[in-house]
Write a protein that holds these residues in place. Sequence first.
Motif, PDB file in Angstrom:
ATOM      1  N   SER A   1     -14.916  31.176  14.969  1.00 40.55           N
ATOM      2  CA  SER A   1     -14.088  30.632  16.056  1.00 40.55           C
ATOM      3  C   SER A   1     -12.703  30.209  15.559  1.00 40.55           C
ATOM      4  CB  SER A   1     -14.811  29.443  16.701  1.00 40.55           C
ATOM      5  OG  SER A   1     -15.106  28.481  15.698  1.00 40.55           O
ATOM      6  N   ARG A   2     -12.381  30.514  14.325  1.00 44.07           N
ATOM      7  CA  ARG A   2     -11.115  30.107  13.681  1.00 44.07           C
ATOM      8  C   ARG A   2     -10.854  28.616  13.941  1.00 44.07           C
ATOM      9  NH1 ARG A   2      -9.540  35.231  15.796  1.00 44.07           N
ATOM     10  NH2 ARG A   2      -9.005  36.745  14.191  1.00 44.07           N
TER      11      ARG A   2
ATOM     12  N   VAL B   1     -19.862  26.898   8.207  1.00 39.47           N
ATOM     13  CA  VAL B   1     -18.632  27.622   7.829  1.00 39.47           C
ATOM     14  C   VAL B   1     -18.583  28.990   8.500  1.00 39.47           C
ATOM     15  CG1 VAL B   1     -17.441  28.751   5.894  1.00 39.47           C
ATOM     16  CG2 VAL B   1     -18.035  26.352   5.764  1.00 39.47           C
ATOM     17  N   ARG B   2     -19.728  29.645   8.625  1.00 45.23           N
ATOM     18  CA  ARG B   2     -19.730  30.934   9.354  1.00 45.23           C
ATOM     19  C   ARG B   2     -19.217  30.720  10.778  1.00 45.23           C
ATOM     20  NH1 ARG B   2     -25.462  31.840   8.305  1.00 45.23           N
ATOM     21  NH2 ARG B   2     -25.518  32.228   6.084  1.00 45.23           N
TER      22      ARG B   2
ATOM     23  N   LEU C   1     -13.733  23.975   9.591  1.00 44.33           N
ATOM     24  CA  LEU C   1     -13.762  24.658   8.289  1.00 44.33           C
ATOM     25  C   LEU C   1     -13.396  23.677   7.166  1.00 44.33           C
ATOM     26  CD1 LEU C   1     -13.910  27.605   6.949  1.00 44.33           C
ATOM     27  CD2 LEU C   1     -11.439  27.369   6.816  1.00 44.33           C
ATOM     28  N   GLY C   2     -12.304  22.938   7.383  1.00 41.48           N
ATOM     29  CA  GLY C   2     -11.836  22.001   6.362  1.00 41.48           C
ATOM     30  C   GLY C   2     -12.858  20.917   6.084  1.00 41.48           C
TER      31      GLY C   2
ATOM     32  N   GLY D   1     -27.885  25.395   3.231  1.00 42.85           N
ATOM     33  CA  GLY D   1     -28.028  26.335   4.354  1.00 42.85           C
ATOM     34  C   GLY D   1     -27.216  25.884   5.560  1.00 42.85           C
ATOM     35  N   THR D   2     -27.210  24.568   5.837  1.00 42.27           N
ATOM     36  CA  THR D   2     -26.466  24.039   6.988  1.00 42.27           C
ATOM     37  C   THR D   2     -24.962  24.261   6.793  1.00 42.27           C
ATOM     38  OG1 THR D   2     -28.080  22.284   6.876  1.00 42.27           O
ATOM     39  CG2 THR D   2     -26.285  21.953   8.422  1.00 42.27           C
ATOM     40  N   ASP D   3     -24.493  24.056   5.562  1.00 40.87           N
ATOM     41  CA  ASP D   3     -23.056  24.254   5.301  1.00 40.87           C
ATOM     42  C   ASP D   3     -22.661  25.718   5.527  1.00 40.87           C
ATOM     43  OD1 ASP D   3     -23.104  21.621   4.540  1.00 40.87           O
ATOM     44  OD2 ASP D   3     -23.135  22.031   2.384  1.00 40.87           O
ATOM     45  N   LEU D   4     -23.546  26.626   5.120  1.00 39.50           N
ATOM     46  CA  LEU D   4     -23.247  28.054   5.315  1.00 39.50           C
ATOM     47  C   LEU D   4     -23.134  28.380   6.800  1.00 39.50           C
ATOM     48  CD1 LEU D   4     -25.666  29.551   2.618  1.00 39.50           C
ATOM     49  CD2 LEU D   4     -23.173  29.610   2.530  1.00 39.50           C
TER      50      LEU D   4
END
Length: 336
Positions: free
Chosen positions: A235-236, A229-230, A241-242, A223-226
């Motif tokens: 915020s690009r 990444v959202r 993200l990487g 859940g934390t990873d989702l």
Amino acid sequence: MKEKQRREKYNFGQLTAVAHSNIALVKYWGKRSAAKNLPAVGSISLTLDALKTETTFQFDASLNSDLFILNEKPASEFRRNRITEFLNCLAGTDRPFARIESKNSFPTGAGLASSASGFAALTKAVSCAAGLDQNTESLSTLARMGSGSAARSMHGGYAEMKIGDDAGGSDDYAIQLYDEGYWDIRLLVAIVSIGSKETGSTEGMIRTAETAPYYKAWIESSGTDLVDVRRALASRNFTRLGEVAEHSCMKMHGLIMSARPSMLYWEPGTVELIRTIWDLRSQGTPAYVTIDAGPQVKAICRPQDVDRVKQALESVPDVIRVIEARPGPGAYLLNK
Ligand code: PMV
């Protein structure tokens, strides 16, 4: 069913659909129901323009069984049975038999998510031939029955696979977060082996859930990873993200290795590529690793770093070829 009713219910014309593979930035591994193919964790993916499946589909009243040609050869019995079961789910068991010809622009069954693009293209074509609802979320629910990652390939750009609560899976489908024009990042796929993988993802997921001591932690921490990444997408933020994508990948492979008997999808070239990408990063080029259930390594990088990253990947002796992918479109029909 009478022939006349069949003629009215099904479209007997030839339909060609295209879908693209996707790479999970937050990985899916584990099922809450294996029978209904319902994922135990949500996932976020990027659809890839360069990895494509084109499928021609036609119901044919003269056939006595489904005919499935994959990459210009009759498909294995295992693959044919999987397709027949999938067609029965979508179009009913009293449907006519079908002729299906599918071609991938990349190695099949080697951890490049050919099942994602394959089932997404097939879903698009069959749903049209069987007169089903063409809403992308309904199509995503159907594609998920073939392969979890296929649900995401119905969409272009960045997609999120939701986990629902309905026991039947009516709310387990992918939604589009952003389309393919939203943010241009690149994925460089370094191919180190083109043999098919040893353990298919379904078998691997079941074994992991039954035996891996870290399975509970995997489910709890996804859940934390989702969320991360959202936020990184909103915020690009490329670094964020990487980092999260690489973390999700390494966590999934650590989990898979902890199953009994253990599974290892990597080859020596896989490890060398991970080190190459880490070296690039320590020298100031932001590139991140992601790997699915196979030995190929994908480097996530920015457009301005493609040449440098590609050169570094190609310098690894085991690398057969490097494919550059950009954000790609969702599944579509070439004709109607
Ligand atoms: O869609 P499946 O059943 O082939 O599973 C895909 C699993 C991974 O590719 C390893 C991860 C993912 O989210 O795509």
